[in-house]
Scaffold this motif. Sequence first.
Motif, PDB file in Angstrom:
ATOM      1  N   ALA A 154      39.842  80.833  28.150  1.00  0.00           N
ATOM      2  CA  ALA A 154      38.877  80.630  29.248  1.00  0.00           C
ATOM      3  C   ALA A 154      39.552  79.927  30.532  1.00  0.00           C
ATOM      4  CB  ALA A 154      37.700  80.227  28.841  1.00  0.00           C
ATOM      5  N   ALA A 155      40.240  78.969  30.363  1.00  0.00           N
ATOM      6  CA  ALA A 155      40.785  78.043  31.292  1.00  0.00           C
ATOM      7  C   ALA A 155      41.593  78.983  32.020  1.00  0.00           C
ATOM      8  CB  ALA A 155      41.620  77.023  30.401  1.00  0.00           C
ATOM      9  N   VAL A 156      42.492  79.867  31.565  1.00  0.00           N
ATOM     10  CA  VAL A 156      43.379  80.489  32.301  1.00  0.00           C
ATOM     11  C   VAL A 156      42.331  81.643  33.392  1.00  0.00           C
ATOM     12  CG1 VAL A 156      45.124  82.373  32.366  1.00  0.00           C
ATOM     13  CG2 VAL A 156      45.371  80.542  30.880  1.00  0.00           C
ATOM     14  N   GLY A 157      41.214  82.242  32.535  1.00  0.00           N
ATOM     15  CA  GLY A 157      40.311  83.041  33.226  1.00  0.00           C
ATOM     16  C   GLY A 157      39.688  82.212  34.495  1.00  0.00           C
ATOM     17  N   VAL A 158      39.379  80.979  34.272  1.00  0.00           N
ATOM     18  CA  VAL A 158      38.708  80.375  35.184  1.00  0.00           C
ATOM     19  C   VAL A 158      39.727  80.057  36.547  1.00  0.00           C
ATOM     20  CG1 VAL A 158      37.779  78.155  35.871  1.00  0.00           C
ATOM     21  CG2 VAL A 158      36.887  79.289  33.719  1.00  0.00           C
ATOM     22  N   ALA A 159      40.948  79.692  35.916  1.00  0.00           N
ATOM     23  CA  ALA A 159      41.667  79.410  37.170  1.00  0.00           C
ATOM     24  C   ALA A 159      42.053  80.890  38.069  1.00  0.00           C
ATOM     25  CB  ALA A 159      43.198  79.089  36.463  1.00  0.00           C
ATOM     26  N   MET A 160      42.196  82.043  37.396  1.00  0.00           N
ATOM     27  CA  MET A 160      42.171  83.278  38.142  1.00  0.00           C
ATOM     28  C   MET A 160      40.888  83.378  38.783  1.00  0.00           C
ATOM     29  SD  MET A 160      43.812  85.653  35.325  1.00  0.00           S
ATOM     30  CE  MET A 160      43.430  87.091  36.402  1.00  0.00           C
ATOM     31  N   LEU A 161      39.837  83.295  38.411  1.00  0.00           N
ATOM     32  CA  LEU A 161      38.507  83.554  38.938  1.00  0.00           C
ATOM     33  C   LEU A 161      38.498  82.580  40.263  1.00  0.00           C
ATOM     34  CD1 LEU A 161      36.188  85.288  38.085  1.00  0.00           C
ATOM     35  CD2 LEU A 161      35.231  83.431  37.155  1.00  0.00           C
ATOM     36  N   SER A 162      38.789  81.407  40.203  1.00  0.00           N
ATOM     37  CA  SER A 162      38.569  80.599  41.247  1.00  0.00           C
ATOM     38  C   SER A 162      39.379  80.987  42.247  1.00  0.00           C
ATOM     39  CB  SER A 162      38.888  79.187  40.711  1.00  0.00           C
ATOM     40  OG  SER A 162      38.493  78.672  39.670  1.00  0.00           O
ATOM     41  N   ILE A 163      40.815  81.123  42.045  1.00  0.00           N
ATOM     42  CA  ILE A 163      41.883  81.685  43.165  1.00  0.00           C
ATOM     43  C   ILE A 163      41.104  83.038  43.754  1.00  0.00           C
ATOM     44  CG2 ILE A 163      43.905  82.142  43.723  1.00  0.00           C
ATOM     45  CD1 ILE A 163      44.739  80.979  41.321  1.00  0.00           C
ATOM     46  N   SER A 164      40.740  84.002  42.911  1.00  0.00           N
ATOM     47  CA  SER A 164      40.125  85.063  43.622  1.00  0.00           C
ATOM     48  C   SER A 164      38.871  84.959  44.490  1.00  0.00           C
ATOM     49  CB  SER A 164      39.708  86.237  42.294  1.00  0.00           C
ATOM     50  OG  SER A 164      41.003  86.550  41.612  1.00  0.00           O
ATOM     51  N   PHE A 165      38.092  83.941  43.842  1.00  0.00           N
ATOM     52  CA  PHE A 165      36.924  83.793  44.491  1.00  0.00           C
ATOM     53  C   PHE A 165      37.076  83.139  46.066  1.00  0.00           C
ATOM     54  CE2 PHE A 165      33.277  81.012  45.707  1.00  0.00           C
ATOM     55  CZ  PHE A 165      32.337  82.011  45.565  1.00  0.00           C
ATOM     56  N   VAL A 166      38.006  82.220  46.047  1.00  0.00           N
ATOM     57  CA  VAL A 166      38.490  81.625  47.359  1.00  0.00           C
ATOM     58  C   VAL A 166      38.855  82.652  48.382  1.00  0.00           C
ATOM     59  CG1 VAL A 166      39.855  80.003  48.223  1.00  0.00           C
ATOM     60  CG2 VAL A 166      38.764  79.380  46.407  1.00  0.00           C
ATOM     61  N   MET A 167      39.922  83.573  47.613  1.00  0.00           N
ATOM     62  CA  MET A 167      40.469  84.706  48.510  1.00  0.00           C
ATOM     63  C   MET A 167      39.458  85.367  49.217  1.00  0.00           C
ATOM     64  SD  MET A 167      44.238  85.549  46.972  1.00  0.00           S
ATOM     65  CE  MET A 167      43.502  86.741  46.092  1.00  0.00           C
ATOM     66  N   LEU A 168      38.373  85.916  48.251  1.00  0.00           N
ATOM     67  CA  LEU A 168      37.562  86.999  48.523  1.00  0.00           C
ATOM     68  C   LEU A 168      36.672  86.289  49.718  1.00  0.00           C
ATOM     69  CD1 LEU A 168      36.537  88.684  45.459  1.00  0.00           C
ATOM     70  CD2 LEU A 168      38.010  89.448  47.331  1.00  0.00           C
ATOM     71  N   LEU A 169      36.380  85.074  49.383  1.00  0.00           N
ATOM     72  CA  LEU A 169      35.387  84.283  50.332  1.00  0.00           C
ATOM     73  C   LEU A 169      36.200  84.300  51.772  1.00  0.00           C
ATOM     74  CD1 LEU A 169      32.840  82.858  50.339  1.00  0.00           C
ATOM     75  CD2 LEU A 169      33.723  80.909  49.891  1.00  0.00           C
ATOM     76  N   ILE A 170      37.471  83.773  51.670  1.00  0.00           N
ATOM     77  CA  ILE A 170      38.184  83.820  53.000  1.00  0.00           C
ATOM     78  C   ILE A 170      38.044  85.342  53.873  1.00  0.00           C
ATOM     79  CG2 ILE A 170      40.399  83.387  54.284  1.00  0.00           C
ATOM     80  CD1 ILE A 170      41.191  81.423  52.086  1.00  0.00           C
ATOM     81  N   LEU A 171      38.422  86.141  53.054  1.00  0.00           N
ATOM     82  CA  LEU A 171      38.451  87.860  53.813  1.00  0.00           C
ATOM     83  C   LEU A 171      37.039  88.056  54.286  1.00  0.00           C
ATOM     84  CD1 LEU A 171      40.803  89.485  51.407  1.00  0.00           C
ATOM     85  CD2 LEU A 171      40.853  89.219  53.786  1.00  0.00           C
ATOM     86  N   ASN A 172      36.052  87.480  53.403  1.00  0.00           N
ATOM     87  CA  ASN A 172      34.469  87.929  53.799  1.00  0.00           C
ATOM     88  C   ASN A 172      34.226  87.055  54.890  1.00  0.00           C
ATOM     89  OD1 ASN A 172      34.086  89.762  51.927  1.00  0.00           O
ATOM     90  ND2 ASN A 172      33.496  88.380  50.273  1.00  0.00           N
ATOM     91  N   LEU A 173      34.576  85.785  55.129  1.00  0.00           N
ATOM     92  CA  LEU A 173      34.356  85.077  56.137  1.00  0.00           C
ATOM     93  C   LEU A 173      35.083  85.743  57.328  1.00  0.00           C
ATOM     94  CD1 LEU A 173      34.325  81.413  54.738  1.00  0.00           C
ATOM     95  CD2 LEU A 173      32.655  82.513  55.791  1.00  0.00           C
ATOM     96  N   LEU A 174      36.492  85.928  57.273  1.00  0.00           N
ATOM     97  CA  LEU A 174      37.247  86.628  58.249  1.00  0.00           C
ATOM     98  C   LEU A 174      36.369  87.789  58.947  1.00  0.00           C
ATOM     99  CD1 LEU A 174      40.611  87.017  57.440  1.00  0.00           C
ATOM    100  CD2 LEU A 174      39.767  86.122  59.391  1.00  0.00           C
ATOM    101  N   GLN A 175      35.846  88.664  58.176  1.00  0.00           N
ATOM    102  CA  GLN A 175      34.995  89.845  58.396  1.00  0.00           C
ATOM    103  C   GLN A 175      33.729  89.448  59.404  1.00  0.00           C
ATOM    104  OE1 GLN A 175      33.355  92.564  55.734  1.00  0.00           O
ATOM    105  NE2 GLN A 175      35.258  92.572  54.792  1.00  0.00           N
ATOM    106  N   ARG A 176      33.012  88.297  58.876  1.00  0.00           N
ATOM    107  CA  ARG A 176      32.069  87.870  59.742  1.00  0.00           C
ATOM    108  C   ARG A 176      32.465  87.418  60.889  1.00  0.00           C
ATOM    109  NH1 ARG A 176      28.157  83.748  57.404  1.00  0.00           N
ATOM    110  NH2 ARG A 176      29.154  82.335  58.732  1.00  0.00           N
ATOM    111  N   TRP A 177      33.491  86.573  60.897  1.00  0.00           N
ATOM    112  CA  TRP A 177      34.077  86.048  62.260  1.00  0.00           C
ATOM    113  C   TRP A 177      34.485  87.218  63.361  1.00  0.00           C
ATOM    114  CZ3 TRP A 177      39.025  86.779  64.206  1.00  0.00           C
ATOM    115  CH2 TRP A 177      39.441  85.999  65.194  1.00  0.00           C
ATOM    116  N   HIS A 178      35.045  88.374  62.695  1.00  0.00           N
ATOM    117  CA  HIS A 178      35.300  89.442  63.531  1.00  0.00           C
ATOM    118  C   HIS A 178      34.251  90.124  63.941  1.00  0.00           C
ATOM    119  CE1 HIS A 178      36.860  93.566  64.249  1.00  0.00           C
ATOM    120  NE2 HIS A 178      36.001  93.971  63.496  1.00  0.00           N
TER     121      HIS A 178
END
Lengths: 293, 338, 279
Positions: free
Chosen positions: C252-276
């Motif tokens: 679960a620890a490895v899973g959480v690490a993956m999840l956190s990185i993905s979440f941040v990446m997706l969030l940045i992309l979604n914010l980029l979109q809104r900014w666009h």
Amino acid sequence: MATETKAPAASPAPATAAAIGEPAWARNLLIALGLGFIGLFLVLPLVAVFIEALSNGIGAYLAALHTPDTLAAIRLTLLVAAIAVPCNLVFGVIAAWAIAKFEFTGRSVLITFIDLPFSVSPVISGLVYVLLFGAHGWFGPWLVANNVQIIFAVPGIVLATIFVTFPFVARELIPLMQEQGTEEEEAALSLGANGWQTFWRVTLPNIKWGLLYGVLLSNARAMGEFGAVSVVSGHIRGLTNTMPLHVEILYNEYNFVGAFAVASLLALLALVTLVLKSLLEWRFGHELAVTRH
Amino acid sequence: MVLRSASIAFAVAGILVTLAPAQSHADRVLLNVSYDPTREFYQDYNAVFMKHWKNTTGETITFRMSHGGSGKQARSIIDGLPADVATLALAGDVEELAKRGLIKSGWQARLPDNSAPYTSTIVFLVRKGNPKNIKDWPDLVRDGIQVITPNPKTSGGARWNYLAAWGYALKQPGGTPETAKAFVGQIYRNVPVLDAGARAATTTFVQRRIGDVFLSWENEALLAIKELGPREVDIVIPSVSILAEPSVAVVDTNVDRNKTRDLAEAYLKFLYTPESQEVVAKHFFRPRNADVLARHGDQFPPVTLFTIDAVFGGWEKAQVEHFADGGMFDQIYQPGGK
Amino acid sequence: MRVFARFLPRRAPSVLPGFGPALGFALAYLSIIVLMPLAALVLRPAELGFSGFVAVVTQPRVLAALRLSFGASLIAAAINAVFGMIVAWVLVRYSFPGKRLVDALVDLPFALPTAVAGVALTALYAPNGWIGRLLQPLGIEVAFTPLGVVVALVFIGLPFVVRTVQPVLQDLDREVEEAAASLGASRWQTIVRVILPAILPALLTGFALALARGVGEYGSVIFIAGNMPLVSEIAPLLIVIKLEQYDYAGAAAVGVAMLSISFVMLLILNLLQRWHRGH
């Protein structure tokens, strides 16, 4: 249908179409690039699957499909998709309505949460339900005491499938509905339509194709999901094996013909859904083009 | 349109549910949760036992089989898969069930021969005619030899491979844990692909033609030859190997709930009868019954075998020392951890 | 409504109805299907304690696996963004024989069980496979190397870009292009200034989805990756390995690490979109 009537390349070019079309060399290059990419990454693997499946002739292919375990797997897969896809369809439309038609704080976070199941490894998306409903999970003791089986049974497989196909419809609709804006709905409302009428008569026809794509994608993925379902299935032959799991079993039994036959069936199911889509477009396309323009 | 397609989908679902084959309620069901290589064996054995049970008690039973990696299967039982019997690759995996109270402790003494009604060992599969002249363990560390074995972290069978090599090195004159570690490390440096499971590794070796030698359970090797290519590969029996004892046990908690204890116990006990042992031999496992083994002598040439208890002090200890995080196997792959 | 105070419309209230119920339902469904199960995952490593969690995810093997999973997914998603856009464009704008069939094929990676895809790709790219045989003389090895991981992830992520860009392209008003052309814009200028901005949100979405999907992919990759520790071992495989040792918390620890990185990446992309969109 809309695409065809709009596409200029097929029709003899009127003066304006030439101005907004690409030169022939660019068009051919793009087609070549697109088809080459599809060929390399999609057609070749598919051909490999069918060659393996038919390597002993069509008789062996059909015989491989017509076994009780395979039929049970097909039945289970269809059942799971028939439950999971409508659930996500309803969610997708409602969530897209809230997200695309309104501005609110926390919207990006919400979209990101909707995306999340994509980035969750299939291994994990099965595991989370084990952590919830497994014998040692949060609800495990209660479930055991009341003799309710969720994981290693159909409900668990359905839940895992809903999880992995969760974002498709919503994600397909959000950009589309954002692109379309809210003017048409506002116009309908100002003309005296109520909310439901506006949704059914204005919004839905506009998002029809995006919605269809979303459903097709959900459906394809629901039928093809392997990793997550593998964790919650328990692999009981003839009972909790879906088609993808059955493919693995057959492959591991060195029954390559059987394995690839079931795999080819999954590929064919995807193609059939597309034929259905084409039929729908053909049947309703004209009507759609008229209402739109 | 949406509503219509949704209602069609629900209608289809309804039809599917009604079409689902009705369970024959009269029959008791026995769920045997096993590991990958026993599929063919238990398919045959279930038919044999079903006949025996019908003849002696008049009762018809329905069998359910579940196969997968041994560790994954044990985990599923722990998480609630209602297995009546567990027939797994390693005593260690059954022990995990006992640790969590699903099986009473002392399970290994409940049936003869350590509760392992059939055994196997680790052998080499090589290309037809043995072009690289691979005869025994030391040949695996030669330069330019590619060894195929699955990942011991994900495959129970691969743990037997690893331990067999370790045991061989330890038994050499002057053998110490250090020399064994160096020897096993050398073998793994010759491994180009670590497949996740035993059968994936078999495919890599036989179908993809990668590697010169493939470490395999004897039963899997014989089956692979029969199924995939008698003209492709040969078996080489090393001078020394390990006695692999796949374990079977009744899952006490589940049989008490399912009211199948009598059935489950009879099912496992019947594995030791000469009739069943013939089925064992037919599926390339080494029978425990001496007469049956002798009858299939050409299929099972004598090998000097050591047990995991004698060399490693049991599964528990081997697991912690070798395969746990940071254990010997991990050290092999650590940078500089030669 | 009050519960969703944080989600209240920010700008002038829209005249469209149904915001409250729609958002309420979406949040409830999201919570039951996604958030609650993920909470079970996130809380699981709690038994390790924070330092235990950090110790697990900073092991060299875990770091190498995370780097490979995210690196290969980025490359694959970038390849898919470029070629996926071309495929979508070709499918919407041009007509050629077999177009319907090609359109159908795009969904294939979803329908084909990932394990089958892995087996088929390995068969093609192994040194004795159809493509591997051609590449070997060039010194290019695909199967059983990190390159194999990229190939598998391109296959897995392909439909995302095509299927997100396609509907937007179809919906794009050609009158705008005609207007641009009549105002003297060259075709290239029209594409860059008019078409690309319109499809950029969808393209970004497709890219993000392909990326996110690639990071977690297991079934197809393990066949073609070779799975060598520190070289071609992906993060999901480490989760499986930890589970094999009954180490639920570590997994679960490895899973959480993956999840956190993905979440941040997706969030940045979604914010980029809104900014666009805001510009």
